[in-house]
Design an enzyme around this catalytic site. Structure first.
Site: not given
Ligand SMILES: [Zn+2]
Length: 146
Positions: A27, A37, A78, A129
């Site tokens: 992401h 990020c 994936h 995460e």
């Molecule tokens: Zn991340």
């Protein structure tokens, strides 16, 4: 973190089921405020979903464990999360942050549970995460029947 103890969701249902699963996904957060990020990067997401209810189906299940895995792992494993229609690079409320991923998983699961005759409820979604970062999403009480 499989086999760990998760925070408890408050509810009055007789049955509670928890399903652990994990998926690998990439992401990015399309905002300058997100720092590094903003770059596409990957995580192994660890997810625990909590389902509760008073009635079982005709197989004796609250909900089939395999069904829960299919809904989440089957969709996200994936993949690049930003590619999914659930997320939107133009809308900050739909950037694939851990918080939004947790809420999205709740919505995906509850939508499927609403189709079941015994009407189970998703009462908590835990999404880890990274080894040091996780989010818990719980639906607001007024949206529940209890
Ligand atoms: Zn991340």
């Amino acid at each position: 973190m499989l086999q760990q103890i998760y925070p408890q969701a408050q509810h009055d249902y007789q049955y509670e089921l928890n399903k652990d699963m994990q998926f690998a996904a990439a992401h990015y957060i399309p905002s300058e405020k997100a720092g590094v990020c903003q770059q596409v990067h990957g995580h192994t997401y660890f997810v625990n979903v909590t389902i509760a209810g008073d009635e079982l189906d005709d197989t004796g299940f609250l909900v089939n464990f395999a069904k829960l895995k299919k809904i989440v792992h089957g969709k996200f494993d994936h993949t690049l999360l930003n590619d999914h229609a659930s997320f939107d690079d133009q809308n900050p409320e739909k950037f694939p942050t851990t918080e939004v991923v947790a809420k999205t998983i709740y919505e995906m699961i509850q939508k499927e549970l609403d189709e079941l005759p015994n009407k189970p409820k998703c009462v908590q979604v835990f999404v880890r995460e990274t080894p040091t970062s996780y989010v818990v999403f719980r639906p607001k009480k007024e949206k529940k029947s209890w």
